[in-house]
Design a protein around this motif. Structure first.
Motif, short mmCIF file in Angstrom:
data_model
loop_
_atom_site.label_atom_id
_atom_site.label_comp_id
_atom_site.label_asym_id
_atom_site.label_seq_id
_atom_site.Cartn_x
_atom_site.Cartn_y
_atom_site.Cartn_z
N LEU A 80 -6.60 24.74 -89.10
CA LEU A 80 -7.20 23.54 -88.53
C LEU A 80 -6.14 22.62 -87.94
O LEU A 80 -6.28 22.15 -86.80
CB LEU A 80 -8.02 22.80 -89.60
CG LEU A 80 -8.71 21.52 -89.15
CD1 LEU A 80 -9.73 21.81 -88.03
CD2 LEU A 80 -9.40 20.85 -90.33
N ASP A 81 -5.05 22.39 -88.67
CA ASP A 81 -3.97 21.55 -88.16
C ASP A 81 -3.32 22.16 -86.92
O ASP A 81 -3.01 21.46 -85.96
CB ASP A 81 -2.91 21.32 -89.23
CG ASP A 81 -3.41 20.45 -90.38
OD1 ASP A 81 -4.37 19.68 -90.16
OD2 ASP A 81 -2.85 20.56 -91.49
N LEU A 82 -3.15 23.47 -86.94
CA LEU A 82 -2.57 24.17 -85.80
C LEU A 82 -3.44 24.01 -84.56
O LEU A 82 -2.96 23.70 -83.46
CB LEU A 82 -2.39 25.65 -86.13
CG LEU A 82 -1.84 26.53 -85.02
CD1 LEU A 82 -0.40 26.16 -84.71
CD2 LEU A 82 -1.95 27.97 -85.38
N MET A 83 -4.74 24.19 -84.72
CA MET A 83 -5.67 24.06 -83.57
C MET A 83 -5.68 22.62 -83.06
O MET A 83 -5.66 22.40 -81.85
CB MET A 83 -7.08 24.49 -83.99
CG MET A 83 -7.18 25.99 -84.19
SD MET A 83 -8.75 26.54 -84.87
CE MET A 83 -9.94 25.83 -83.78
N LEU A 87 -4.43 22.06 -79.32
CA LEU A 87 -5.47 21.60 -78.38
C LEU A 87 -5.42 20.10 -78.16
O LEU A 87 -6.24 19.55 -77.42
CB LEU A 87 -6.85 22.02 -78.90
CG LEU A 87 -7.06 23.53 -79.02
CD1 LEU A 87 -8.39 23.83 -79.68
CD2 LEU A 87 -6.97 24.21 -77.66
N ARG A 88 -4.47 19.45 -78.80
CA ARG A 88 -4.29 18.00 -78.70
C ARG A 88 -5.59 17.25 -79.00
O ARG A 88 -5.98 16.35 -78.27
CB ARG A 88 -3.74 17.62 -77.34
CG ARG A 88 -2.35 18.15 -77.09
CD ARG A 88 -1.77 17.65 -75.78
NE ARG A 88 -0.43 18.14 -75.60
CZ ARG A 88 -0.12 19.21 -74.88
NH1 ARG A 88 -1.05 19.90 -74.26
NH2 ARG A 88 1.13 19.60 -74.76
N LEU A 89 -6.24 17.69 -80.04
CA LEU A 89 -7.48 17.04 -80.44
C LEU A 89 -7.15 15.82 -81.30
O LEU A 89 -6.21 15.82 -82.07
CB LEU A 89 -8.35 18.00 -81.26
CG LEU A 89 -8.83 19.25 -80.53
CD1 LEU A 89 -9.57 20.15 -81.50
CD2 LEU A 89 -9.72 18.88 -79.37
N GLU A 90 -7.96 14.80 -81.13
CA GLU A 90 -7.79 13.63 -81.97
C GLU A 90 -8.43 13.93 -83.31
O GLU A 90 -9.49 14.52 -83.39
CB GLU A 90 -8.48 12.41 -81.34
CG GLU A 90 -7.81 11.95 -80.07
CD GLU A 90 -8.52 10.74 -79.49
OE1 GLU A 90 -9.19 10.01 -80.25
OE2 GLU A 90 -8.40 10.53 -78.29
N GLU A 91 -7.76 13.49 -84.31
CA GLU A 91 -8.32 13.72 -85.64
C GLU A 91 -9.43 12.72 -85.87
O GLU A 91 -9.27 11.52 -85.69
CB GLU A 91 -7.24 13.58 -86.71
CG GLU A 91 -7.74 13.93 -88.07
CD GLU A 91 -6.66 14.40 -88.98
OE1 GLU A 91 -6.92 14.45 -90.17
OE2 GLU A 91 -5.55 14.70 -88.51
N GLN A 92 -10.56 13.24 -86.22
CA GLN A 92 -11.70 12.38 -86.50
C GLN A 92 -12.09 12.60 -87.96
O GLN A 92 -11.88 13.65 -88.52
CB GLN A 92 -12.88 12.75 -85.60
CG GLN A 92 -12.56 12.56 -84.13
CD GLN A 92 -13.71 13.08 -83.26
OE1 GLN A 92 -14.68 13.62 -83.76
NE2 GLN A 92 -13.57 12.90 -81.98
N VAL A 99 -17.47 18.39 -96.36
CA VAL A 99 -16.13 18.69 -96.86
C VAL A 99 -15.37 19.40 -95.77
O VAL A 99 -15.87 20.32 -95.15
CB VAL A 99 -16.21 19.59 -98.11
CG1 VAL A 99 -14.82 19.91 -98.61
CG2 VAL A 99 -17.03 18.91 -99.20
N GLU A 100 -14.18 18.94 -95.52
CA GLU A 100 -13.36 19.55 -94.48
C GLU A 100 -12.70 20.78 -94.98
O GLU A 100 -12.28 20.96 -96.05
CB GLU A 100 -12.32 18.54 -94.00
CG GLU A 100 -11.55 19.05 -92.80
CD GLU A 100 -10.58 18.03 -92.29
OE1 GLU A 100 -9.65 17.66 -93.04
OE2 GLU A 100 -10.77 17.56 -91.17
#
Length: 100
Positions: A80-83, A87-92, A99-100
């Motif tokens: 998940l952290d790698l993606m 992908l430069r996704l903002e953490e939401q 549960v993540e």
């Protein structure tokens, strides 16, 4: 020419000095001698190790498979952290109740 060694508590061992150090006959003879005296050799190694002989202790531990445990490898980055990073996704924040 012959050489001999006397173990304090054990039998006298006589070894003939050979002319050809790589001969199959010599290898067989030495193998037989080592097997014949293996129990006494192991007892001597254990005794020396118990008296503080580090070399003997290390040999015995290695022989018995008692090596130090390999260091734990870090798990590294989660998928998940790698993606998110790639992908430069903002953490939401995940929706409440999940549960993540």
């Amino acid at each position: 020419m012959r050489t001999s060694a006397q173990n304090e508590a054990g039998p006298q061992i006589t070894i003939a000095e050979p002319c050809d150090l790589a001969s199959p006959e010599l290898e067989r003879h030495l193998g037989e001698e080592i097997r014949k005296h293996a129990a006494d050799i192991i007892r001597g190694l254990v005794q020396k190790a118990m008296e503080g002989g580090a070399v003997q202790a290390k040999f015995l531990f290695d022989f018995a498979g008692l090596r130090e445990s390999p260091p734990q490898e870090s798990k590294g980055e989660s998928l998940l952290d790698l993606m998110r990073r790639e992908l430069r996704l903002e953490e939401q924040e995940p929706p409440e109740g999940t549960v993540e």
